[in-house]
Structures are given as structure tokens and as C-alpha cells.
Write an enzyme that holds these catalytic residues in place. Structure first.
Site, short mmCIF file in Angstrom:
data_model
loop_
_atom_site.label_atom_id
_atom_site.label_comp_id
_atom_site.label_asym_id
_atom_site.label_seq_id
_atom_site.Cartn_x
_atom_site.Cartn_y
_atom_site.Cartn_z
N GLU A 129 0.76 -1.31 0.09
CA GLU A 129 -0.14 0.10 -0.04
C GLU A 129 0.85 1.27 0.16
O GLU A 129 1.74 1.40 0.52
CB GLU A 129 -0.93 -0.22 1.50
CG GLU A 129 -2.41 1.12 1.35
CD GLU A 129 -3.03 0.67 2.02
OE1 GLU A 129 -3.65 1.65 2.63
OE2 GLU A 129 -2.72 -0.54 3.06
N CYS A 171 -5.41 -3.23 2.09
CA CYS A 171 -5.64 -3.27 2.98
C CYS A 171 -6.86 -3.99 4.59
O CYS A 171 -7.59 -4.58 4.60
CB CYS A 171 -4.56 -2.42 4.51
SG CYS A 171 -3.92 -2.56 5.37
N LYS A 194 -9.17 3.29 -2.86
CA LYS A 194 -9.58 2.57 -1.69
C LYS A 194 -10.53 3.33 -0.98
O LYS A 194 -11.44 4.24 -1.04
CB LYS A 194 -8.51 2.96 -0.53
CG LYS A 194 -8.66 1.81 1.06
CD LYS A 194 -7.94 2.09 1.81
CE LYS A 194 -7.97 0.82 3.10
NZ LYS A 194 -6.55 1.36 2.99
N SER A 252 21.93 -1.13 33.40
CA SER A 252 21.46 -1.67 35.57
C SER A 252 21.98 -2.39 35.60
O SER A 252 21.93 -2.60 36.50
CB SER A 252 20.40 -0.60 35.59
OG SER A 252 19.34 -1.05 35.14
#
Length: 737
Positions: free
Chosen positions: A82, A212, A150, A396
């Protein structure tokens, strides 16, 4: 009388029909032997592409590589992701006319250079009659075949397509192509169809697109298209990685062809295109519910093409065996746009090219692999696109910073393996830049050049965290230092005492909670100050050029609770674990310990999480633990986060859900936990507006990014745009001369 007339008319009509039928049956044309199509062999390709927002030169190169690969393999159709021309993550840049202008320029370059018979499907935004659409552009050797907009936009979670685009509805029409495109063409073309009408080739192969989000909608285009006889459905997508999400996406694709039949091509972006998201590829070719080809989910290749040879007669056979499909498809009268090309494999093709692809097992990563590989690939893209010399991490010895170190080590391992093959130009270029003339012979050597770690201890730190930090750094090969920051903290306290006449104390030394918190925070903030100084100057100390990016190490649960100091080590350049839960991080550390031989990680996982910011009153592990400080466990925080975001719960609805979820607790205890969570969530929400950009993994992330929606990693060369400006300047110069 009327009945006699009607009967007479009917008899005349019957005679005419029978006479015409006899004429047709006896004609020479009809009596010729009919050519029966036994099969329709077609080779198709799809791809993962690592496109970078607004980096038109890079995007053009990747698209050209994918097209060349598909064409050389004799594919008839190539699907790309896309918005593959501008990049999916342009966000508010989609509102700029420049973005569309440069997209047309790239498209013209692709069309002009395209010489094979392969049909190519790319994505870009197009402005038409007052609206901007997210479009698929299908082109061949003769130019654009069709533009398909789309119809359903993604507007939830990380997606805001409705902010930039309009959902299309309406008939197909003739679209006049813009002069900025037509003026660049070597083959003249002025218009093309714009709409949703499917395509049909000269050999009667039918195909259409969905994009999509349309796959996820209740009435997906693939359903009506399949019932209308369309054989091939393509889906160019921009779908990001979330833990445990890929299987949902793939199940939808597989189930839709299992239900409707057909050949489904899915293409997805892969990589970090300029923001928090990592797009996880896994492009697919599926036939009648069977996976024929699948691209990888994670990796460092910018272009990955997969192909399959398919017998499309299997689509008709599959659908024809289901009476219910025939009943629902009956009466569909779909019109098609003619695709002026044959896209089946010629019968004269070599035998091996006509071998039909068989099904292959679906490949899915475990959550532990996703936690390691997703952020690692995201970080690699960030490293190479920012042109930094490496990363700096305050290590750490706790689970969170160790998780970041492990992810960075895996990133180096992926890069070294690609570098060793000498086939990935982009990886080779970045590794050689970072090594600066040195020989790279192992993952650890590469990690020693990229990752710089420092243990920043105080008098409140324990010997055990120091040893864990040192052991992990030695195991992964990072460039490691140890720093005691007591002098920095005392200097700030001295300045405070001189200007106020007050000296704060910890609660264990008679101070108030306010004093205690201030003393903890100043230690954390001093670590951030030192981290940025080391990030700027460590390359100089080592005789190298460039700079380091500072890595943060706060997990999603601590961010949600606000259990962090504003502008401490949480304020970094990027945070690979900022959207990963503590529970998942611990599982990932155990997996990494076994997978990569980092055995020290198991010791780190088993130690209770602690900030080590108060004086230690015990002899062994530090007496200050995170869960005691927060007033809730990390498991509880994960539950609160999912109900808040995914379940869309306020305090009341969350309380009701937790009553049944935590039956071992009384109603009063559940209510107290809910009240405590919402209190701290509210008072610490301001911290989310300054939180370090984090890799997105959990969809209950509290990361706040509200207004100026543009990428935070740019291709700073702006090469395509600079060339365009230079051309304009040259035109002006020539015009004035």
C-alpha cells in the site's frame, strides 16, 4: 378473440426462434472444432518492500528491483504494498501537493522503463475532483491500465487514513491524467479508468483489488468479487507488527479463499518507514485456502519477492463443487474492463516453468521471537537511516535495560549474517561505514562497534546489579564502561543547599516522602545527563567520527502507570521496549538466554525488579522493589492496560469486568486496585506527552502523539526533491538568459 391473436403471435415467435437456431447450428463457424481450455497457468508475484516515507529515490530503486525480479522470473503480475511509491507513513505529508507530484514522477519513471509483459500494481495518493484517494495504480508496458481507489479507510489505533484520504464510492469513470505525469511519458496516454470495475485479460483471466482495511470489513470486496466470478484478488497492504497479530491477519486471508475460492495475493511493507511502527512483511500467495508462498516476517532485506505458478482452472473447480456458491453467485452480471494482454503462461513454455506450485506450511513467529526480532529490525532501519555511528545504553543490570541490550545484540547478529553473505548491498554499506576500515569477523565484534553501554551506579546500587551488567556486556561484546555518579548528585544537592539553606533526606533517614522522591529523581536525571554526554563524546574518545543514539528502557507497563522520572533515562532518542509488557520481556529474556547462549539473562530475569534509588537496608538484594513502589504487580498493570485501551473501560466498567476475573479478591479489594490504577494513570499522564518514541508492539500503549502527524526519521538528503528544485532553478535561469 384476443386469446386467438396472442396464440398466433406466440406461434410466429417460436417459428422464428427455431429457424434462427437451425441456421446457427448448421453454420460453418459453429461446426469448427471447439478449443477447450484445460487449464489456465499463470505465474504471479508479490513482495515485501522496505519503503521509506518521502524517500522517493529509495522507493523507486526498491520498486524497480522488485519489478526486475518478477519480470526475470516470467511473472505475469506483481503486487506491491500500500502507498508503495511515497511510503505508507507520510501522515500529514499526504496533505501536501509535493507528495503527489513526486509520486507521479516516480510512476512515470517506472512506466517508461517497463519493458516486460508483467502487469505491475503500485500504490500512491491521488487527488480527484476535490477529494484525495488512497489508490492502487495498475500499469503495463503501454501505460496505466486502471486506477483503483480504496473504499474503506483505516481510522483506528495507529491509523488515521480519514485525516488524509476520502473513501471512494461511485461508478467507474474516465480519469484525465495530470500534465505532471503525461509530460514525462515516452508513450502518450491521456486518460485511464478510475473506479472499482474488475479487469479481464484477453485470455479471460479476471482480477480485482482490495486494499488492506477492506479485508477486515464485514462486507469485504473479495466476497462480491468472488461471487461475480473474479479469479484473482490482490491486496496491497501497510500492516504493522503487533505481538500475536500476524496469525489473525493470515487467518483472514486464508479463510476468505477457503470460503470463496480464488487466488489471493497479499503484499505488505516491511521495515520502519519513519515512525514508531514496524511493518512485518509476510506477503502471501494463497489458492483456495492453501498457502503457496510466504515471504519472511522479519529481516534486513529491502526487497523480497515471492512467486507461484497457479492453475486457475482449480478456482472454477473449487467453486463449482460448492452448490451454495453457485446459488449465491447466480444472477451476478459484472462488467469488466478489458486488459489488452494475455497473462497465461504460453503452452510453449519450458516444462519446469509450467510446474504448478504446491502448498507450503504457514510460518509464524513465537511471541518471544517477535519481541526480539521486531524491535531489532526496527532499530537497524533507524541506525542506517539516521546515519548514526551506533547506540548508547545505560545498562543497569535489570531486566529492562538487559532486554534492550539483548535486542541490540540480535540486531547485530542479523546484520552480521547478512553481511557474511555479501549479497545485501544496503547492509554491507552500513556495516562497512560503522566498522570504519576494521575487519568484521563476528556478531560480537560488530556489537562492540555499535553498542556502547555504561553502568551508572551510586552508593545506593548493589554489587549484584553491577556484576550482572558487566557479565552481560562481556557476553555480547558491547563497549562497556562503569561510572559512579555520586559526585554529580552531590554537586546538585550542594547547589540546592546553598540557594535554599535546606538539605533533603530519605524517609529512612528522617526525611518526608517529598524529599525522598526528589532525591530519587535527581539520581535518575543525572543518569540521563551523563548518557547524552557519553553518546556525543564516546566516538571521539575511541577515535571515531559520528554520534550515538541514546536508547531508553522503560516497558509499556511502567509508562502506563507513570512509574518513571520525567526526563530521566526514559528520555532517550528511541525505546525498543516502550510498548512491550514486563511479562513478555521476561519470557523473551529466557528465550534469548537459550537461543543465543546469553545465560546471564536467566539470572537477571529471576532477580526482583528494582530502581535502586533509595539506600539499601538489606545485605543481599536491594530492599526497594518496583512492584512495592507501584502498589500493583506487572501482571495487574497488563490487565489494566488492556481493559483501558482495548476494552475501552472506565473505572466502573473495569471494576465490573474484574469482579469475575479476580474471584479470589473481595469487591472492596478490586475497587481499591481500580481506583489506585486510575489515580496514578491520571496524575502521570503528562509524562506521556514527552515519552521517548517507542517501538509499537502492544496495542494498549499509552504513547501520546496527537497533532503534528509526520515521521520523526527523515531521509535528510531529500535527494529527489533537491533534484526537482535544481531543475526548476535551471529552468528559471535559462528563461531569464
Amino acid at each position: 378473440m384476443l386469446d386467438d391473436v396472442i396464440a398466433s403471435d406466440i406461434q410466429v415467435i417460436k417459428s422464428l426462434v427455431l429457424s434462427e437456431l437451425h441456421s446457427v447450428l448448421s453454420s460453418k463457424e459453429f461446426t469448427k472444432p471447439m478449443k477447450v481450455v484445460i487449464n489456465q497457468l499463470i505465474k504471479v508475484s508479490t513482495c515485501n518492500l522496505n519503503q521509506h516515507s518521502l524517500s522517493f529515490s529509495t522507493n523507486l530503486k526498491n520498486l524497480s528491483t522488485a519489478i526486475a525480479t518478477a519480470s526475470s522470473s516470467k511473472s505475469s503480475y506483481l503486487l506491491t504494498p500500500e502507498l508503495s511509491i511515497p511510503g505508507y507513513g507520510c501522515e500529514d505529508h499526504f496533505l501536501e501537493s509535493d507528495t503527489e507530484l513526486h509520486s507521479w514522477e516516480v510512476l512515470a519513471t517506472l512506466v517508461n522503463s517497463h519493458e516486460s509483459n508483467c502487469i505491475v500494481d503500485v500504490g500512491m495518493g491521488i487527488y480527484v475532483n476535490g477529494a484525495r484517494y488512497n489508490c492502487r495504480v495498475i500499469f503495463g508496458r503501454e501505460g496505466i491500465v486502471m486506477i483503483r481507489p480504496k473504499t474503506s479507510l483505516a481510522n483506528d489505533g495507529n491509523y488515521r487514513e480519514g485525516r488524509y484520504f476520502t473513501a471512494f464510492s461511485g461508478p467507474t469513470f474516465a480519469y484525465t491524467l495530470p500534465p505532471c505525469y503525461t509530460s514525462l511519458l515516452t508513450h502518450p496516454q491521456t486518460s485511464c479508468p478510475f473506479g472499482l470495475t474488475p479487469l479481464k485479460s484477453l485470455d479471460s483471466i479476471t482480477l480485482t483489488s482490495e486494499t488492506c482495511e477492506e479485508l477486515f470489513t464485514p462486507s469485504s470486496p473479495h466476497i462480491t468479487s468472488s461471487l461475480s466470478g473474479v479469479q484473482i484478488i490482490t491486496n496491497g497492504s501497510g500492516s504493522h507488527h503487533e505481538l500475536r497479530k500476524l496469525n489473525q491477519r493470515l487467518e483472514l486471508i486464508i479463510s476468505c479463499t477457503k470460503k470463496c475460492g480464488g487466488l489471493y495475493l497479499y503484499s505488505n511493507q516491511r521495515g520502519n518507514d519513519g515512525g514508531r511502527l514496524y511493518y512485518d512483511g509476510s506477503s502471501l500467495i494463497v489458492l483456495n485456502g492453501e498457502v503457496l508462498a510466504q515471504a519472511s516476517q522479519f529481516g534486513l532485506k529491502d526487497v523480497e519477492v515471492v512467486s507461484a505458478t497457479v492453475d486457475l482452472s482449480e478456482v472454477d473447480s473449487y467453486r463449482g463443487s460448492r452448490p451454495s456458491f453457485g446459488e449465491q453467485s447466480r444472477g451476478n452480471k459484472t462488467t469488466f474492463i478489458t486488459l489488452n494482454t494475455h497473462i497465461t503462461l504460453p503452452s510453449t513454455s519450458p516444462r519446469h516453468e509450467r510446474t504448478v506450485s504446491t502448498s507450503s506450511p504457514l510460518k509464524l513467529s513465537t511471541p518471544e521471537e517477535e519481541c526480539l526480532l521486531g524491535p531489532a529490525c526496527w532499530m537497524w532501519d533507524y541506525l542506517r537511516r539516521s546515519s548514526s555511528s551506533g547506540y548508547f545504553l545505560p545498562l543497569s543490570g535489570g531486566a529492562d535495560s538487559s532486554a534492550v541490550a539483548a535486542i541490540t545484540y540480535v540486531m547485530c547478529d542479523l546484520a552480521y549474517k547478512e553481511y557474511s553473505t555479501k549479497t545485501n548491498y544496503e547492509v554491507n554499506e552500513t556495516v562497512e561505514r560503522i566498522m570504519d576500515g576494521k575487519v568484521c569477523e563476528s556478531t560480537e565484534i560488530l556489537c562492540g562497534e555499535i553498542l556502547h553501554t555504561t553502568y551508572m551506579g551510586t552508593s545506593n546500587s548493589s554489587i549484584k546489579t553491577y556484576e550482572r551488567s558487566k557479565n552481560l556486556a562481556e557476553k555480547i561484546g558491547s563497549y562497556h564502561l562503569t561510572a559512579n555518579i555520586d559526585d554529580m548528585v552531590l554537586s546538585v544537592l550542594s547547589v540546592f543547599a546553598k540557594c535554599t539553606g535546606k538539605e533533603p533526606a530519605f524517609t529512612s533517614r528522617g526525611g518526608t516522602k517529598r524529599e525522598d522522591l526528589a532525591l530519587q529523581n535527581i539520581q535518575a536525571r543525572m543518569r540521563m545527563v551523563l548518557a547524552y554526554m557519553l553518546a556525543q563524546l564516546l566516538p571521539w574518545c575511541r577515535g571515531k567520527s559520528g554520534f550515538l543514539l541514546v536508547l531508553g528502557s522503560g516497558n509499556v507497563d511502567e509508562c502506563l502507570r507513570g512509574y518513571l522520572t520525567k526526563y530521566d533515562c526514559s528520555s532517550a532518542d528511541l525505546n525498543p521496549i516502550g510498548s512491550i509488557s514486563k511479562v513478555d520481556l521476561k519470557s523473551m529474556l529466557k528465550f534469548a538466554a537459550d537461543k543465543h547462549g546469553l545465560t546471564v539473562l536467566r539470572e537477571i530475569v529471576e532477580a526482583p525488579p528494582t530502581a535502586e534509588l533509595r539506600p539499601n537496608e538489606g545485605e543481599n538484594e536491594h530492599s526497594q522493589t518496583d512492584e512495592d513502589d507501584m502498589g500493583m504487580t506487572y501482571e495487574e498493570l497488563g490487565v489494566f492496560g488492556r481493559l483501558r485501551k482495548i476494552g475501552r473501560c472506565g473505572p466502573v466498567s473495569m471494576y465490573k469486568k474484574l469482579l469475575s476475573r479476580w474471584p479470589e479478591l473481595s469487591a472492596e479489594e478490586v475497587a481499591a486496585k481500580v481506583n489506585r490504577f486510575f489515580f496514578y494513570y491520571a496524575v502521570n499522564r503528562h509524562k506521556m506527552t514527552t515519552i521517548t518514541p517507542s517501538y509499537h508492539a502492544e496495542n494498549y500503549s499509552p504513547d501520546d502523539n496527537r497533532f503534528d502527524l509526520r515521521p520523526f526519521i527523515y531521509d535528510s538528503s531529500w535527494s529527489w526533491q533537491k533534484d526537482a528544485l535544481e531543475a526548476l532553478v535551471e529552468n528559471e535561469r535559462v528563461g531569464f538568459c
